[in-house]
Every structure is written in structure tokens, then in C-alpha cells.
Write a protein that holds these residues in place. Structure first.
Motif, mmCIF file in Angstrom:
data_model
loop_
_atom_site.group_PDB
_atom_site.id
_atom_site.type_symbol
_atom_site.label_atom_id
_atom_site.label_comp_id
_atom_site.label_asym_id
_atom_site.label_seq_id
_atom_site.Cartn_x
_atom_site.Cartn_y
_atom_site.Cartn_z
ATOM 1 N N LYS A 59 0.828 -1.209 0.000
ATOM 2 C CA LYS A 59 0.000 0.000 0.000
ATOM 3 C C LYS A 59 0.861 1.258 0.000
ATOM 4 C CE LYS A 59 -3.906 1.987 2.577
ATOM 5 N NZ LYS A 59 -4.763 1.816 3.779
ATOM 6 N N LEU A 60 1.928 1.235 0.778
ATOM 7 C CA LEU A 60 2.825 2.393 0.825
ATOM 8 C C LEU A 60 3.551 2.588 -0.507
ATOM 9 C CD1 LEU A 60 4.319 1.936 4.406
ATOM 10 C CD2 LEU A 60 2.880 3.828 3.646
ATOM 11 N N LYS A 61 3.939 1.485 -1.142
ATOM 12 C CA LYS A 61 4.609 1.590 -2.443
ATOM 13 C C LYS A 61 3.669 2.173 -3.502
ATOM 14 C CE LYS A 61 7.848 -2.288 -1.873
ATOM 15 N NZ LYS A 61 8.215 -3.644 -2.367
ATOM 16 N N GLN A 62 2.440 1.661 -3.543
ATOM 17 C CA GLN A 62 1.485 2.135 -4.543
ATOM 18 C C GLN A 62 1.156 3.606 -4.331
ATOM 19 O OE1 GLN A 62 -2.519 0.620 -4.225
ATOM 20 N NE2 GLN A 62 -2.864 0.775 -6.441
ATOM 21 N N SER A 63 0.924 3.991 -3.084
ATOM 22 C CA SER A 63 0.570 5.385 -2.793
ATOM 23 C C SER A 63 1.758 6.315 -3.047
ATOM 24 C CB SER A 63 0.074 5.525 -1.352
ATOM 25 O OG SER A 63 1.041 5.089 -0.414
ATOM 26 N N LEU A 64 2.980 5.835 -2.803
ATOM 27 C CA LEU A 64 4.161 6.647 -3.091
ATOM 28 C C LEU A 64 4.273 6.898 -4.589
ATOM 29 C CD1 LEU A 64 6.750 8.081 -2.285
ATOM 30 C CD2 LEU A 64 7.906 5.861 -2.245
ATOM 31 N N SER A 65 4.035 5.869 -5.382
ATOM 32 C CA SER A 65 4.077 6.036 -6.832
ATOM 33 C C SER A 65 3.050 7.069 -7.294
ATOM 34 C CB SER A 65 3.826 4.691 -7.515
ATOM 35 O OG SER A 65 3.814 4.838 -8.919
#
Length: 459
Positions: A59-65
Motif C-alpha cells: 500500500k505504501l509503495k502504490q501510494s508513493l508512486s
């Protein structure tokens, strides 16, 4: 200690701009050779390692992108010319394929020890700080990454997010906008909420347009000529720091008491704000703590206090609040050592800081006066005795809510540097209060703690 699980690269989502170049203004160039900004946010959020790895990290990776779609320059690099004999200046450049470094880790350190206010070994906090990716050379430039991130789990207890940020890219207001945006997208699972907010509030998303910074004197060229011969530094952590870190709380009642003490002595003084009395009190206690710890200083030696000032709304024409970049000047007070350590030290310090804010900081005709001399002034100040300020209650980094609530604690590792600084932010535990962070040798920290507490009790 922290165990690394992975270090990955997070790009913006496909479909965006193929390339974006952002020049540096004089506000940015002055920070080219300064150490990066390191800040930690600790969240009280008990979860298992399995849930962290399988649910939160994706979730953190997707939102960072998705966040980087709105902050493309953070995915790119600072291009620093290899040939500094001409007038070509550094530039921030993003090209398709660029990405940001994200480290995922797990730690067996005591979370409650780390987020305490008592004196703690400063070195241990560097386990949670990411390394900057290495600087690379192309035929004409050094390519310098501008930000790196690390997320560390304390199983069953909490999470720490750290950013390491090249100061030339932006100031506290800028990075706060980025962190809040990442948190909002993570919390809502997408950027729809961000787009809706943008429609109702034009200050929601960043502006990278450098044309809003007016520079009729060509100060950017003046600064570049002054520093371009300096080699670009490779930064490393200042370990061992030989310091301890501690947090001191000024409750709302303490702040009111300090204001009363100052105004009782100086009833006509303007700008006696919470910032003024808090920093004046800490400054006077800090200088006194040096003597208590055995430091020998001549009574006529000047003590300096320097603080950053966001000038977006203070210059003419004003700069939009959502401008991403550096837009800071500074305030300064100087007082003879003997006056600052005397009984009236608090009042004298408050008067000096308040007068500078009134006469220069809040004066649109004065706040940038002499800006063309900032770089030479920095070189002249290398030997002075100074206490600086990192952070401001105005920029509430702890409010970046990823769905875990407000951060329980923030730590500014940049104050571990060679010169002394204090961090200042809103208190997470005291409504209307302020948190002061210090990094000092243990003997001096003990002296400061005693002087700080005694002063509040007797005032």
C-alpha cells in the motif's frame, strides 16, 4: 538494530511527462553544499511483521508512486555541472524511468525508549535512516539523487518513516506538502480525494514554476559564482555523534507564564509570540548550560541565535503557498554572553528576537535586503557561537496521517551536526504546547535539563 528487508525503486505511474527540468533559484543554490535533512516520524501502530510486509508495504509503495505523479522532480536528480568554469548552473531534471529509493526494514529496538522524552543515545536513531543512492557521472554532470525514504517496523508496537532530503530541492513547507500528500493517498487508497481537494482549494498540489521567484539583481548568478569551485560533498552520517537526544515540553501554561514575565519587563514590546518566548527561554538556558558544564567563555563574546523564516507571504510580490522549492530567509539576534546568562537573559533574548521579527522579518521592504550577501555572510559566520532552529510549529509534520493517526513523535537528526541547533514543533502530548528537541554531549544535556526545569519552577 534494524534488519533490512529490501531496498527498491519506486517510479511515478506511467503516462506522465516524459521529461521535466526545474532550475534552481537563489533560494535553492545557497543550500547546494549543506547536509541533507533527516527527519523521523514514529507512529504508534501495533501490527505483525506479516501484516506489515503483505498489506502495508504494498500500500505504501502504490501510494508513493501515485504521489510522485504530482511531485515528478523528487523522482529525478540534481544535475551538477562537471565543468564549473562557465555560467551553466545546476538543474533538477526528471526523465521517464527515474525513480525514488525506498528501504523497508524491521527493528528489534525498544519503540517506547525511542519515542521517550528523556536523554537517549543519539547514534541509535541512524538505524532508521536510508542511505542516499550513489552519485553518478554522465559526460557533463554529476547526477545527485535528491530524496531517499525508509519505513521501519517495530513488530507489535509501531512504525517509523524517515526521509532524507537534499535541502536544495525544497524547504520545510515543501517536504511537508509531499509527506501529507503521500499520507492522504495512502489513507484513501488513491488520489481521487486529492484531486477533489484541488478543485476546492488551489493550494493542495505543488507548483514548481520558478518564475514566481523574482530575482532582478541576478542573485542566483552571484551565489553560483561564489560556490561553484567547491567540490560537491558526499554526505555520511556523523557517527559516532557523542551526543544524547532529549525532548523538553513547554506546556501552554509555561508559555503564558514566559510571556507574562517578558511583558512585565517590556510592556511595549511587540511580537511577543509563543515562538519568541520559547526560543528565548531555550537559548538562555542553553548558553547557561555551557557554563554549568565547565565551558569557559569571555563575558563580552557575542552569542548568536538564527532561525529560518518562510517568506512566501512576506515578499513582494508574494509567492503561492503551494510553491515547491526553497523560499526562506532568516532572522537573527546577537547578545553579549554576560547579558544572556544574567538574571534578565530571557527578557533580553526575547526583546532581541522580537525586534528582528518586527523590523526586518515582517517588513516586506527589509526581509530580503542584502540577500546578495548571504553566501559571503555564511562564510564569515564559521567561527561564531550560534544556536539555530530546525523546524517550526507552523509546519506540523506529525499531522501526516497514513491511517495510523498523528505521529507520536518526530525527531530531527540534522541537529546532530557540528553546530548546535534546537528542533521546534507542536507538542503531540500537550494541547497548545511546544516540543523542543536538543542533541548535546551528556554532561551538557544534564546541565540544560536542570536549568530548564528550575527556570520554569521559579518563574
Amino acid at each position: 538494530m534494524a534488519t533490512l528487508l529490501e531496498t527498491c525503486r519506486i517510479p511515478p505511474p506511467p503516462g506522465g511527462a516524459a521529461e521535466l527540468s526545474v532550475p534552481l533559484t537563489f533560494f535553492d543554490i545557497r543550500w547546494l553544499h549543506f547536509q541533507p535533512i533527516y527527519r523521523l516520524l514514529f507512529y504508534d501502530y501495533p501490527c505483525s511483521k506479516a501484516y506489515f510486509v503483505e498489506t502495508l508495504v504494498p500500500k505504501l509503495k502504490q501510494s508513493l508512486s501515485l504521489t510522485l505523479k504530482h511531485y515528478l522532480p523528487l523522482s529525478g536528480n540534481l544535475l551538477y555541472p562537471l565543468n564549473t568554469n562557465n555560467d551553466e548552473k545546476p538543474v533538477f531534471r526528471y526523465v521517464a524511468g527515474d525513480s525514488i529509493s525506498l528501504t523497508i526494514a524491521v527493528s528489534d529496538n525498544d519503540f517506547d525508549e525511542l519515542v521517550g522524552n528523556h536523554a537517549r543515545d543519539a547514534d541509535q536513531f541512524y538505524d532508521f535512516v536510508p542511505d542516499f543512492p550513489p552519485v553518478k557521472n554522465d559526460p557533463f554532470y554529476k547526477k545527485v539523487p535528491v530524496i531517499a525514504l525508509q519505513v521501519t517496523l517495530f513488530p507489535g508496537r509501531g512504525i517509523c518513516i524517515c526521509y532524507a532530503f537534499h535541502h536544495s530541492l525544497g524547504d520545510a513547507s515543501s517536504i511537508l506538502g509531499f509527506m501529507r500528500t503521500w499520507a492522504l493517498i495512502s489513507r484513501f487508497g488513491g488520489d481521487d480525494e486529492l484531486i477533489l481537494t484541488k478543485q476546492g482549494d488551489n493550494s493542495s498540489l505543488p507548483i514548481f514554476d520558478r518564475s514566481v521567484i523574482k530575482d532582478p539583481l541576478g542573485i542566483d548568478t552571484i551565489f553560483w559564482k561564489e560556490i561553484r569551485e567547491e567540490p560537491l560533498k558526499s554526505w555520511s552520517f556523523p557517527l559516532p555523534t557523542n551526543r544524547v537526544r532529549a525532548t523538553f515540553i513547554l506546556h501552554q501554561a509555561d508559555i503564558k507564564k514566559l510571556k507574562y514575565l517578558v511583558l512585565a519587563k517590556k510592556p511595549g514590546l511587540i511580537q511577543v509570540s509563543s515562538f519568541v518566548v520559547a526560543t528565548s527561554y531555550v537559548w538562555s538556558c542553553f548558553v547557561k548550560s555551557g557554563e554549568a558544564a565547565g565551558e569557559e567563555v569571555g563575558e563580552n563574546v557575542l552569542e548568536f541565535f538564527i532561525f529560518a523564516v518562510d517568506v512566501r507571504a512576506r515578499i513582494n510580490p508574494p509567492v503561492p503557498a503551494n510553491y515547491f522549492g526553497n523560499c526562506i530567509s532568516y532572522g537573527m539576534a546577537k547578545i553579549e554572553h554576560k547579558r544572556l546568562v544574567g538574571e534578565e537573559g530571557l527578557v533580553i533574548a526575547a526583546e532581541a528576537i522580537a525586534e528582528d521579527i518586527k523590523n526586518r522579518v515582517n517588513n516586506k521592504d527589509q526581509v530580503l535586503k542584502g540577500a546578495e550577501n548571504w553566501m559571503s555572510d555564511i562564510k564569515k559566520s564559521s567561527g561564531i557561537r550560534v544556536l539555530g532552529v530546525a523546524g517550526s510549529p507552523k509546519f506540523d509534520l506529525a499531522s501526516a496521517d497514513f491511517g495510523w493517526g498523528r505521529a507520536k513523535k518526530t525527531e530531527v537528526l540534522s541537529i546532530d551536526g557540528e553546530k548546535y541547533s534546537m528542533s521546534l514543533c507542536k507538542s503531540t502530548d500537550s494541547d497548545g504546547g511546544l516540543e523542543v528537541g536538543l542533541s548535546l554531549p551528556k554532561e551538557r544535556m544534564d546541565a540544560f535539563a536542570a536549568i530548564f526545569a528550575d527556570g520554569l519552577r521559579s518563574s
